[in-house]
Structures are given as C-alpha cells and as structure tokens.
Design an enzyme around this catalytic site. Structure first.
Site, short mmCIF file in Angstrom:
data_model
loop_
_atom_site.label_atom_id
_atom_site.label_comp_id
_atom_site.label_asym_id
_atom_site.label_seq_id
_atom_site.Cartn_x
_atom_site.Cartn_y
_atom_site.Cartn_z
N HIS A 129 28.41 6.81 34.62
CA HIS A 129 27.00 7.17 34.47
C HIS A 129 26.13 6.10 35.12
CE1 HIS A 129 23.24 7.60 31.81
NE2 HIS A 129 23.18 8.52 32.75
N CYS A 148 26.19 2.86 25.83
CA CYS A 148 24.87 2.85 26.47
C CYS A 148 24.16 4.17 26.29
CB CYS A 148 25.02 2.50 27.95
SG CYS A 148 25.31 0.74 28.20
N HIS A 149 24.86 5.29 26.68
CA HIS A 149 24.20 6.60 26.59
C HIS A 149 25.10 7.65 25.99
CE1 HIS A 149 22.44 4.31 29.99
NE2 HIS A 149 21.34 4.58 29.32
N GLY A 150 26.24 7.24 25.39
CA GLY A 150 27.06 8.17 24.62
C GLY A 150 28.15 8.91 25.36
N PRO A 163 26.50 11.71 29.23
CA PRO A 163 25.97 12.14 30.52
C PRO A 163 26.76 11.68 31.75
CG PRO A 163 24.70 10.30 29.72
CD PRO A 163 25.71 10.60 28.66
#
Lengths: 184, 431, 267
Positions: A129, A148-150, A163
């Site tokens: 990502h 960080c963003h899953g 993502p």
C-alpha cells in the site's frame, strides 16, 4: 571582418564545427562521472545480495532480515499453514498475480508459485500500500497485519484485505544448501 | 567603456523577454560585443582560466559533498574518523569517486597557480592603477576568500596535516592575548572558532558548512570584479588607454576563441597532474588519520600558502609574526596608492621591471623557505634568515620601492595608441 | 637477483659508512631492480605479483598489521589481483569477522570470545587485534600501522616500504647502538624501528614456484600494498591517456580556430 567567398566560408566553418563537435563530445564524456557518481557505489552493490542461514528458524517462526535497506520476512511454515495456503482458490484473491521475481510476470498467485520449497516463505516485508512494515501472526489470515491502514496478508504473503493492492513481493532467491538461501 | 548596447532581439520571444528582463542583452553586451583591446597577450587569459577553475571546483565540490561525512567521530575503522573514512570511500567505492576527489584536490592547486599568475600580471602591467583601484581591491578580497576556502577545505579529510594545520593556524588567534591582557581576547576567539578547547568535531563541522558557502560568495564577488572591469574596460600590455574602436575587437569571437585555446592548454597541465601525479603537490602525512596526541615531524601547508608560512615563522615573536602574515595580504589592497608612477606597464618602466622580477624570485624563495623545516640550514645558511630578508624585500617592494621608483625612474616613451603599436609591431619594445 | 642484493648491500655500505657519526638520517631509498610495473603513465599492476603479494600479506604481515579499508569484493574487481568471484568468496569466507549479537543478545560465546561469522564479499579484512591497546600490548608498546594506505602515507611510496622491508640486513655502522627492543634499519628515521625483520628467504612458498628471497617477497607485498592504497590506479592511467590525447587534439583544433578567427586582425 573581410567578406569571404562560399568556399572560404565552408573551409572556415568546417574547422569551427569540428572544434565545437570535439568539445561537445568531451563535455558529454566529462559529464558522465558526475552523473554516475550518484549511482550505487561498489560498497552498496556488495550488499545487494545477502545470504541467509536457515538452521535456527523453527517451524511456525518468522524472522526479519535486512535486505537492500528493507525488511525481508523468512517464515518457516507448519504443515497446517501450508495446507491452509494451498486451499485458497486464486479467484478468492484480491491480487491474482504471483509477484514472484523468480517467475514470469503473469504467473498466478497459487501457493506453489509463492515459494521454492513449501516449508520456506521468503517475502519482502514492505506493505504494497504505502510501504509500512506489517506485523507477523496478526490479522485474520494467520499471516501479517499492517497497522498503518489495516491491510492483511495470509501465510503465503498474499493480500487478503486492503487497502493494499498487491501481494507482498518475492525477491530473486535460491537455495545454496538446504539451510542457506542467497537473496538478490 | 562599452558604449550603448547594439543588441537587437531577432525573434518574438527574445523581444518579449528583452522588454521584461534584458538577460540576453546583458550577455550580448558583456560577453559578445564587449570592446576589448586587440593586443591582450597570453597573460590576460587567466581571467577566463580562473572562471573555469571556479566552475570545476564548485561542480566537483557539490558532488563530493554528496558522499562526504563531516564528522571527526570514530566510525567503523579504529583510529580513524567518519570524515577520513568517507573520503576513502569516495576513493574506493563511489563510481569515479577517485577522479572527482583528485580533480577537486589538484583543482585547488591549479586555481592558485592561475590566481598567482593573474595577480603578477596585474602587478606587471599596472592593472591596479586608476581607474581600476576597486577592481584590484575586489581581486584582493577574492584572493582572501580563496585562501580561507582552501584552508578549510584542506581540513575536511581529517588527516594528520588537516588537523595540525588547523591547530597551528587557529592557535595564531590566541596571540591576541598579548595585547588584551586579562581579557584574554585571543583565547576567547580561538575557543569560539574551535567550538571547544581544541580543534575537534565542532570545528570540522563548521569548516564544512563554510567551505560549501564561501565559493558562492567568491562567485558573487567575481561578478562585481567583472562589473568593475567593464566600467573602464580592460587594461592591456602597453598600459595605455583605448583611444577608439580601432584599438579594440569584440570579445566574441576574438577572445572567446583565444581564451578557449589557453583554457585547453591549462586543462592539459591539470589533466597531467590528476591522472599521472595526483599526489605530487600533496603531503603523504594527510593519508594518516588525524591523531591529536601525535604531531607530525613537519607541519607544512599546501604549496600556495608556503610564502606566507615562511614570513610567519621568520618572526620569533608570535603576535608580530601574525601581524606580518596578515599585513602581507592587507598590503595588497594599498597598492593602487603606493605606486607613484604615471606609467602603468612595466614594459616602459626599465627600473621597476627589474625589481618586479626580483619580487617574483623573492616569492619563490619564500615559498622554498616555508617548505623546509624550521631549523633547516642547507649549505650552512639558516633558512630563517633567508626568510627574514625575503619578508623585508616583500614589504620593501610595496612600501618603499613602489612609491620611490615612480618618482625617480625615467620611463620609456609610450606609443601613441594601441592600434599604432600593433600595426608597427616590429618597432614595439620587447616585454 | 642475488647480484642485485649484493650490489644493494655494497651501495648501502658505501652510503652508510661515511655516516660514522650515527646521525640517524635515513639512507637514500632503494628501488627494486625490475622497477615497479605500475609506475609511469602506462603502468599497470602485474596480476601474479599482486596475488603473490596478497599471499605474503596473509601469511606474514596480517599477524600484526590490519588492512581495514580493503573489502574482499575488491579482490575480484578489475585492476586488482584478478581472483575469480568464486575464489574471492572463498577467501572472504576463510576469514572470521565480528558478528552482531545473537538472538539471545549475546556478543560473546561461552568462553568469552567474541561471536564471529564467516566473511562475505561486502566485509573488509578483519584486524588481527580488537583494538589499539591490544595491538600495543602484543607488540611491546608499538602500534603496527594499518597497511591500507601505507604506500601513499610515506614519502617515497613503494620504494620506502620496499627499502624498509629489505633494509634490516645492512651492516650496523660503527658507533651506532641499537635501542633495546628495537631493530636496526637505516631506511627508517633514527635507524631504530620497532618492527622485527618480518621477511626471510623462502618464508612464503609461491604455488607457481616464483623466486622467494626476501627481495622477491618484499617486491610482491609492496606491489600488493600499492594496489591496496590505490585500487583504481589502472583505471586512472587508462582514462588519463585517453583524456590527454583528447585534450591535445582539442587544443590543436582550438589553436587553429583561434588563428583563423584572428587571421585578418592585427594584434
């Protein structure tokens, strides 16, 4: 300046053109070292390839090494983990491409295409990502979770929840001996 | 003087640009059409050569700075420093690093060779005389900035000579204590320069910052220098004023072509040094990492500072030695007012010409004295006394001979004009 | 070779004997009879000499002298000893370099020895002593200098190092007393050197049967150390010849252009 005939102009211009061309070639040749000095030095290139000993890694264990400035995950998978990874159909995957530099660019992301020996997963530890380092043994798929963003990866390092768009990259590597791999 | 601009923009774009920022006009007027005396000889090429040197030093310096680590702290190699190690990494690992380093190090020497020839040319042809006094003083300022830049640059590799040269020169400031008594101004200045109690990591770091900065200040002062030149226009070997357009030629193509050829010759000498004798002007002790506890047998600066080093060491009293050293450079700024001669060029000054050449020899002799050990006495002659005589002549040349000779000398008759002199080349006096 | 040694001794004696007052001024440096292959604008390193020299360093000098700045991978790079990649990796792996802490956080093993691992091409030669103090203790208080730059760090370069290595057997001049724990070497300033004579005839056996008297061993190791100080020398000479030719041609063209530009103008 005195006026000249065409013939004299040609003769004189040829000298100037010749001089200018030689000077230009010299300038280009002189410019190359200034550009090349920014390329990786021989000291950096000497570290472009590392050898990783595997003897101390236990089944079910994941160890992180430094490879070309980034984390490299080396994971010794248990038979259960291997079976789980093999059971996933490629159509279920977010990213169906293997992303394995040892194989052609379009190889599908079957578990077999993600390693050389099923027991050993060698994968780049850079989340596809935005580049964070995922944490092992976290997330719903038994692989890695990127805080960080899953994004979540499975035990073959394939992305299962975004993502992140792509599977974790697999660098060029080979087995020098059953307990030693050379990466890069 | 260059007269009104003759630039006429030829395209729509150049007309548009010219009415907003006349850059092309400026380049045209200063570098293409600028009327330059037609009799400039080889010695006048060194302005262009110096510009070439400044460009080379800045470009090689910037790329070297991409790899240099200005830290005196020990790194992976025991007994060494990160700075020294980074320079060795440049030499061994960085692509063409060895070439960039050798060009930069030898480039400094070539830069000083060129600037000394340039300065001696100015002295010989009277280029410092009215109306070019400010031009000359700007030149002295550039020279001083060059000396500071070169001194700091030599410290950066953090070799034995780097460290000990820095120690000796910064210690000179402590001599101010002698005249400031209890205030100890000298010690405070030295401490302030060092950022500590001796030359160490803080010193190296700040020298790196300033070494990177100063060349751009030099470039700016060079801009002023060329501006100050263009107001009256160039001097010439005859030392007589330009009388009209028959005395000049446009800078391009006449002097662009001539300067390019001389830059080419200069580059041959430069390349010979870089590729076949890269350590010839250097000192082997600087390939030993700096050791604050061990002083090298002989601390010697680079060759271009040797004459001043000889002057400094010839005076036993530290403070007076420092003043003599500083005074030698400051003296240069007064030259336009020290020389009383109405005639500029030494071609027409038979008496001064001889003292000039003696002055050149004096500088070389002082340089030799500076290169030898303090107690050196070849053939039984103690060099410290030779240096004292040399220093006396240096000062005497400017403060005694320049004022005096102009008053008592009978100069040779000057030619009517440059054009007449050039056309009757057979009758022109020899240099 | 033998004649050259005798001639060297005779000349050395002839030079040393006038200095009856043992003033300690070093003798003029010796040059090996065959000269240095890398000197002059076209000089290159002789691969066999470099490999022999590496062997001398490894078998003799490395006991006391480090080579901290030379990385193993340079041994197979162009302009160097010319080992193959495989040979270079084997050489690297034959050395033990300090390893970082193990998974338990130990930096030493059960016996208290620092943990080591086999060298890789990226590593540099590990030093014989862990620090300066250990080196001095093992060498009577003297610190054997690192040899990576020794040829450039001494006046006289390769001739200096060669003279030192072959200078131990000069005749002691009358009236000169060697300081205790030091050795006589008239090429060293003060004539007292802390290093014992490191080389002897036949000490290192070269696989290809090359001569191995002291002068041969010294010649080989100084060639190797010259490469270690200046690994890009061959590149520098080769590119330099090209640049000089280019600049001479360009200057010729610039001269002709200058003459053409000024042809019709008086100056």
């Amino acid at each position: 300046m005195a006026t000249t005939t065409t013939a004299e102009t040609t003769r004189r211009d040829f000298l100037y053109i010749a001089t200018g061309s030689v000077a230009a070639v010299g300038a280009a040749a002189a410019a190359w070292p200034f550009i090349d000095q920014m390329n990786p030095s021989t000291a950096v290139l000497a570290l472009a390839s590392i050898e990783v000993p595997l003897e101390t890694i236990q089944p079910g264990q994941s160890v992180t090494f430094k490879f070309r400035g980034h984390p490299l995950f080396v994971r010794r998978r248990t038979p259960a983990e291997i079976a789980t990874a093999k059971a996933v159909p490629v159509s279920d995957l977010i990213d169906p491409i293997a992303r394995n530099e040892n194989l052609p660019d379009d190889a599908p992301a079957t578990d077999a295409n993600r390693e050389i020996k099923p027991e050993w997963l060698v994968v780049s530890g850079v989340c596809t990502h935005l580049g964070c380092t995922p944490t092992a043994f976290e997330g719903d798929f038994g692989g890695w979770l990127c805080h960080c963003h899953g994004s979540q990866y499975d035990v073959a390092g394939r992305v299962r929840k975004g993502p992140a768009p792509q599977n974790l990259a697999i660098p060029v590597y080979s087995f020098l001996t059953p307990t030693r791999i050379k990466v890069g | 003087m260059s007269g009104p601009s003759t630039y006429v923009p030829q395209t729509g774009f150049t007309r548009w640009l010219d009415s907003r920022l006349p850059l092309v006009r400026f380049a045209h007027d200063t570098m293409l059409t600028f009327p330059t005396p037609r009799n400039l000889n080889f010695w006048y090429a060194f302005g262009a050569i110096l510009t070439f040197c400044l460009g080379v030093q800045i470009v090689t310096g910037i790329v070297l700075a991409m790899h240099f680590d200005p830290s005196a702290n020990v790194g992976a190699v025991p007994g060494s420093s990160l700075a020294f190690d980074s320079v060795e990494s440049i030499m061994r690992d960085v692509n063409y690093g060895w070439l960039l380093r050798y060009v930069h190090a030898n480039g400094a020497s070539m830069f000083f060779l060129a600037v000394y020839i340039h300065m001696f040319r100015g002295l010989y042809y009277g280029s410092y005389k009215a109306p070019r006094e400010v031009l000359w003083i700007l030149g002295v300022i550039i020279y001083l900035l060059m000396v500071m830049t070169a001194f700091m640059g030599y410290v950066l590799p953090w070799g034995q000579m780097s460290f000990w040269a820095a120690t000796v020169i910064t210690n000179l400031f402590s001599s101010l204590d002698q005249i400031t008594g209890g205030l100890k101004v000298g010690t405070h200045v030295a401490t302030w320069l060092w950022g500590g109690f001796a030359v160490d990591d803080p010193t190296l770091n700040r020298f790196f910052s300033l070494h990177y900065l100063l060349p751009f200040i030099i470039a700016a002062v060079v801009g002023l220098h060329i501006w100050a030149l263009h107001v009256p226009g160039n001097n010439n070997p005859l030392g007589i004023d330009v009388k009209g357009p028959q005395d000049t030629v446009p800078f391009h193509p006449y002097y662009t072509a001539k300067d390019a050829f001389y830059v080419g010759l200069f580059a041959i000498l430069f390349a010979f040094l870089v590729f076949f004798a890269p350590d010839f002007v250097g000192n082997p002790d600087n390939y030993i990492p700096a050791n604050p506890l061990v002083t090298p047998a002989d601390i010697v600066p680079e060759w271009y500072l040797l004459p001043f080093y000889a002057m400094l060491r010839s005076i036993p009293q530290k403070l007076i030695g420092v003043l003599v050293l500083g005074g030698a450079i400051v003296t240069l700024a007064f030259i336009p007012w020290l020389d009383t001669s109405k005639v500029r060029s030494n071609r027409f000054r038979p008496l001064m010409k001889q003292f000039f050449w003696l002055f050149v020899v004096d500088c070389l002799v002082l340089g030799y004295c500076g290169s030898q050990g303090v107690d050196a006495a070849p053939g039984g002659v103690p060099l410290v006394w030779v240096a004292r005589v040399g220093t006396a002549y240096y000062y005497g040349f400017f403060w005694v001979l320049m004022p005096l000779i102009g008053l008592i000398e009978t100069p040779k008759p000057l030619p009517d004009s440059i054009a007449k002199s050039v056309l009757g080349a057979a009758q022109a006096p020899a240099e | 070779m033998r004649f050259a040694l005798v001639a060297g001794l005779v000349f050395g004696l002839a030079a040393a004997s006038p200095a009856l007052a043992a003033n300690g001024d070093p003798l003029p440096l010796k040059t090996p009879p065959q000269g240095w292959s890398f000197e002059g604008p076209f000089g290159t390193f002789n691969r066999a000499d470099l490999q022999h020299g590496f062997q001398v360093y490894k078998e003799v000098c490395s006991a006391c002298h480090s080579l901290n700045r030379v990385a193993f991978h340079t041994l197979s790079e162009s302009g160097g000893p010319g080992f193959t990649d495989a040979q270079m990796k084997a050489i690297a792996a034959s050395y033990h370099v300090l390893a970082g802490p193990n998974d338990k956080g130990d930096t030493v093993d059960d016996k208290g020895n620092p943990l080591t691992r086999a060298g890789t091409p990226a590593d540099t030669f590990p030093p014989p002593f862990p620090n300066e103090q250990a080196a001095r203790t093992a060498n009577g208080g003297a610190l054997p200098p690192d040899l990576s730059l020794i040829v450039k760090a001494r006046n006289g370069g390769p001739n200096y190092v060669y003279s030192i290595l072959t200078g131990f057997h000069e005749t002691l001049p009358k009236g000169f007393t060697v300081t205790p724990n030091k050795y006589f070497n008239p090429y060293f300033i003060g004539w007292n050197i802390s290093m014992p004579p490191p080389l002897s005839d036949g000490q290192v056996t070269f696989v290809d049967g090359s001569p191995n008297k002291i002068a041969d061993e010294a010649f080989a190791v100084v060639t190797f150390l010259s490469w270690a100080s200046e690994p890009h020398l061959e590149d520098r000479h080769r590119i330099g010849v090209g640049v000089m030719i280019f600049l001479i041609v360009l200057s010729g063209l610039l001269y002709l252009s200058y003459r053409k530009v000024w042809k019709d103008e008086a100056h």
